[in-house]
Write a protein that holds these residues in place. Structure first.
Motif, short mmCIF file in Angstrom:
data_model
loop_
_atom_site.label_atom_id
_atom_site.label_comp_id
_atom_site.label_asym_id
_atom_site.label_seq_id
_atom_site.Cartn_x
_atom_site.Cartn_y
_atom_site.Cartn_z
N MET A 1 0.80 -1.22 0.00
CA MET A 1 0.00 0.00 0.00
C MET A 1 0.84 1.27 0.00
O MET A 1 0.31 2.37 -0.18
N GLY A 2 2.14 1.12 0.24
CA GLY A 2 3.01 2.29 0.30
C GLY A 2 2.76 3.13 1.53
O GLY A 2 2.86 4.37 1.49
N ILE A 3 2.41 2.46 2.64
CA ILE A 3 2.18 3.16 3.90
C ILE A 3 3.03 2.50 4.98
O ILE A 3 3.64 1.45 4.75
N TYR B 1 -1.69 -0.27 12.17
CA TYR B 1 -1.97 -0.54 13.58
C TYR B 1 -2.84 0.55 14.22
O TYR B 1 -3.40 0.33 15.30
N GLN B 2 -2.97 1.69 13.56
CA GLN B 2 -3.88 2.72 14.07
C GLN B 2 -5.34 2.24 13.95
O GLN B 2 -6.19 2.65 14.74
N TYR B 3 -5.59 1.38 12.99
CA TYR B 3 -6.95 0.90 12.74
C TYR B 3 -7.16 -0.53 13.25
O TYR B 3 -8.29 -0.90 13.60
N THR C 1 -4.12 -5.80 15.98
CA THR C 1 -3.37 -7.02 15.69
C THR C 1 -3.70 -7.52 14.29
O THR C 1 -4.71 -7.12 13.70
N LYS C 2 -2.87 -8.42 13.78
CA LYS C 2 -3.14 -9.05 12.49
C LYS C 2 -4.44 -9.85 12.56
O LYS C 2 -5.22 -9.87 11.60
N THR C 3 -4.70 -10.47 13.70
CA THR C 3 -5.92 -11.27 13.86
C THR C 3 -7.16 -10.40 13.70
O THR C 3 -8.14 -10.81 13.06
N LYS C 4 -7.14 -9.20 14.26
CA LYS C 4 -8.29 -8.29 14.12
C LYS C 4 -8.46 -7.86 12.66
O LYS C 4 -9.58 -7.69 12.18
N LEU C 5 -7.34 -7.68 11.97
CA LEU C 5 -7.42 -7.32 10.55
C LEU C 5 -7.99 -8.48 9.75
O LEU C 5 -8.82 -8.28 8.86
N ILE C 6 -7.57 -9.69 10.05
CA ILE C 6 -8.09 -10.87 9.36
C ILE C 6 -9.60 -11.00 9.59
O ILE C 6 -10.35 -11.30 8.66
N GLU C 7 -10.02 -10.78 10.81
CA GLU C 7 -11.46 -10.85 11.10
C GLU C 7 -12.23 -9.82 10.28
O GLU C 7 -13.28 -10.12 9.71
#
Length: 202
Positions: free
Chosen positions: A30-32, A38-40, A43-49
């Motif tokens: 994403m180029g970020i 992590y502001q949003y 954890t990776k698990t929350k992103l996967i969910e």
């Protein structure tokens, strides 16, 4: 930004796998900075969910659009089968298998959501088919909608249906035929036969 992260993450997870894609990979794509992600998502698990629910909602919207066409109930099921075939054929990995293995809590959440949506869709299809005289009027709608959900799940089990023996398209074709032959009235069977004739002719 949050929606963009979810969309890009979903693309990477589905193409490369939930386990192999890192937060660094997503940030680089994403180029970020990883800090921005992590502001949003803590954890990776929350992103996967979040990505799993996002993809589920996209699929649900597509299926809703099919139901909104107000096709006859038999045509409706064929259109849904075509959508599922195209969607699953384009997946390089099996997201459901990966979630079940590595993220069982998310898999359980998703399966419950899938059950609620599919049961509603199948029940509605059965009710309309009975009303139209295409399905038998003595059907136990609650029972059949649950059997349908579990049977569709079983088709994705590669231990029961090895990929080297059964193609996805054949599995879906055979199951839909099996399902409809069991619930149709003579009128429904006539319509089904015409549908199959047209498909085979093409």
């Amino acid at each position: 930004m949050k929606k963009k992260i979810i969309i890009k993450s979903a693309e990477l997870f589905l193409n490369l796998g939930f386990k192999s894609v890192t937060m660094d990979d997503i940030a680089n794509e994403m180029g970020i900075s990883k800090k921005t992600i992590y502001q949003y998502f803590e954890t990776k698990t929350k992103l996967i969910e979040a990505t799993a629910i996002y993809k589920f909602e996209c699929i649900s919207e597509s299926i809703d659009a099919i139901f909104n066409l107000n096709a006859n109930p038999i045509d409706e099921l064929f259109k849904i089968k075509e959508f599922i075939t195209n969607y699953m054929s384009n997946q390089k990995k099996s997201p459901e298998f990966q979630l079940k293995k590595y993220y069982p809590r998310i898999h359980t959440i998703l399966k419950q959501k899938q059950f609620e949506v599919m049961q509603g869709c199948v029940s509605g299809n059965l009710d309309r088919g009975i009303a139209a005289g295409l399905y038998r009027d003595n059907l136990n709608v609650e029972f059949i909608s649950r059997i349908y959900f579990n049977s569709m799940g079983a088709l994705k089990d590669h231990e029961i249906f090895p990929e080297n023996q059964f193609s996805l398209e054949d599995l879906l074709d055979n199951y839909l035929e099996y399902h409809l032959r069991g619930i149709c009235t003579p009128l429904g069977v006539t319509l089904l036969n015409k549908k199959n004739t047209l498909i085979n002719y093409k």
